[in-house]
Design a protein around this motif. Structure first.
Motif, PDB file in Angstrom:
ATOM      1  N   HIS A 195       1.265  -1.172  -0.030  1.00  0.00           N
ATOM      2  CA  HIS A 195      -0.289   0.077   0.162  1.00  0.00           C
ATOM      3  C   HIS A 195       0.826   1.376   0.293  1.00  0.00           C
ATOM      4  CE1 HIS A 195      -3.078   2.723   2.067  1.00  0.00           C
ATOM      5  NE2 HIS A 195      -3.861   2.100   1.363  1.00  0.00           N
ATOM      6  N   ASN A 211      -8.384  -8.374   1.385  1.00  0.00           N
ATOM      7  CA  ASN A 211      -7.269  -7.380   0.784  1.00  0.00           C
ATOM      8  C   ASN A 211      -6.890  -6.308   2.334  1.00  0.00           C
ATOM      9  OD1 ASN A 211      -8.156  -6.788  -2.003  1.00  0.00           O
ATOM     10  ND2 ASN A 211      -9.665  -5.688  -1.570  1.00  0.00           N
ATOM     11  N   SER A 223      -3.349  -2.515  -1.681  1.00  0.00           N
ATOM     12  CA  SER A 223      -4.088  -1.761  -2.125  1.00  0.00           C
ATOM     13  C   SER A 223      -4.566  -2.627  -3.506  1.00  0.00           C
ATOM     14  CB  SER A 223      -3.136  -0.692  -3.028  1.00  0.00           C
ATOM     15  OG  SER A 223      -3.707  -0.192  -3.787  1.00  0.00           O
ATOM     16  N   ARG A 224      -5.874  -1.969  -4.082  1.00  0.00           N
ATOM     17  CA  ARG A 224      -6.045  -3.047  -4.791  1.00  0.00           C
ATOM     18  C   ARG A 224      -5.341  -2.944  -6.296  1.00  0.00           C
ATOM     19  NH1 ARG A 224      -9.535   0.316  -8.310  1.00  0.00           N
ATOM     20  NH2 ARG A 224      -9.398   2.098  -8.213  1.00  0.00           N
ATOM     21  N   TYR A 225      -4.180  -1.453  -5.921  1.00  0.00           N
ATOM     22  CA  TYR A 225      -2.982  -1.795  -7.599  1.00  0.00           C
ATOM     23  C   TYR A 225      -2.872  -2.379  -6.940  1.00  0.00           C
ATOM     24  CZ  TYR A 225      -5.997   3.258  -8.532  1.00  0.00           C
ATOM     25  OH  TYR A 225      -6.838   3.315  -8.294  1.00  0.00           O
ATOM     26  N   THR A 226      -1.544  -3.172  -6.190  1.00  0.00           N
ATOM     27  CA  THR A 226      -0.814  -4.391  -5.801  1.00  0.00           C
ATOM     28  C   THR A 226      -1.228  -5.828  -5.319  1.00  0.00           C
ATOM     29  OG1 THR A 226      -0.525  -3.040  -3.606  1.00  0.00           O
ATOM     30  CG2 THR A 226       0.874  -2.222  -5.119  1.00  0.00           C
ATOM     31  N   LYS A 227      -2.533  -5.717  -5.120  1.00  0.00           N
ATOM     32  CA  LYS A 227      -2.706  -7.071  -5.117  1.00  0.00           C
ATOM     33  C   LYS A 227      -2.192  -7.933  -6.007  1.00  0.00           C
ATOM     34  CE  LYS A 227      -5.332 -10.059  -3.054  1.00  0.00           C
ATOM     35  NZ  LYS A 227      -7.149  -9.735  -3.034  1.00  0.00           N
ATOM     36  N   ASP A 228      -2.464  -8.016  -7.190  1.00  0.00           N
ATOM     37  CA  ASP A 228      -2.128  -9.231  -8.074  1.00  0.00           C
ATOM     38  C   ASP A 228      -0.368  -9.018  -8.170  1.00  0.00           C
ATOM     39  OD1 ASP A 228      -4.761  -9.263  -8.845  1.00  0.00           O
ATOM     40  OD2 ASP A 228      -4.785  -7.955 -10.780  1.00  0.00           O
TER      41      ASP A 228
END
Length: 241
Positions: A195, A211, A223-228
């Protein structure tokens, strides 16, 4: 990218603040400590071992020139002063550059560019300035003292605007540093920025749910931007060492 550790030695608070802001804006630099007098810097410099020093000349008790001359070996030096007449003496002491106050960020970058090129050329490709990838611990300045922090003891790191708080198994420390500099220098096989406000030590993650991750007794957001990328990292992470 090689990161240069640096310190500031200047008795003027405004001058120190300006330099701190300039250093934060340059990702090649990592500020280790800032001193209001040469005596304090002299006591700690052999522990911190910075590569580069931004050094004022005219200071009470011990001048910048006296500090340099008292050291058998010293970091690369960029002098910062309001006195033009000291320039020749500064270069006689093999200073990388001489910044005349007040100086702009552009002029600061010129000096750092010169220092960076010189240091990399002299140290060679193997030079790793305080790269935490090759270190088992680091020193941070917190609560007016130098504290040794073992990388394996770090649980997670939290952003606090211009500061960060390092949570460890031994205690918590607030230091003047940016998350970006820490992220760039911490070994990426051991740490991950989940995050914009949190970096976690992979070895201390207890569980992952949705998450969030649990580290020690804390639940931290992912963060949804770093999840993958985070889950891919976890899939590759060696749990048995």
């Amino acid at each position: 990218m090689t990161t240069l550790t640096c310190i500031i030695v200047d008795d003027e608070p405004i001058a120190r603040d300006i330099l701190k802001q300039y250093i934060i804006r340059d990702e090649r630099l990592m500020l280790e400590a800032s001193y209001s007098n040469a005596a304090d810097a002299l006591r700690e410099i052999n522990v911190i071992k910075p590569v580069l020093m931004f050094l004022d000349i005219k200071m009470p008790k011990i001048s910048g020139f006296e500090l340099i001359r008292s050291m058998p070996q010293h970091p690369y030096v960029i002098f910062t002063t309001a006195y033009r007449e000291f320039a020749l003496d500064g270069f006689d002491l093999n200073a990388v550059d001489y910044l005349l106050k007040p100086f702009s960020f552009e002029r600061f970058l010129q000096a750092v560019n010169k220092a960076y090129t010189l240091i990399i050329a002299e140290k060679g490709e193997k030079f790793q300035s305080a790269s935490l990838e090759d270190e088992k611990d680091m020193f941070v300045k917190a609560d007016g003292k130098l504290v040794r922090v073992r990388l394996q003891d770090i649980l997670y790191i939290e952003a606090l605007k211009e500061y960060v708080r390092i949570y460890t198994t031994e205690g918590n420390w607030v230091i003047y540093q940016t998350m970006q500099n820490l992220e760039d220098n911490l070994p990426n096989e051991l740490f991950f920025r989940i995050h914009r406000s949190y970096i976690v030590a992979l070895r201390h993650i207890k569980s992952i749910e949705g998450n969030t991750v649990q580290v020690n007794k804390m639940t931290l957001p992912v963060s949804r931007y770093t999840k993958d990328a985070f889950m891919e990292k976890i899939a590759r992470y060696k749990l048995i060492r």
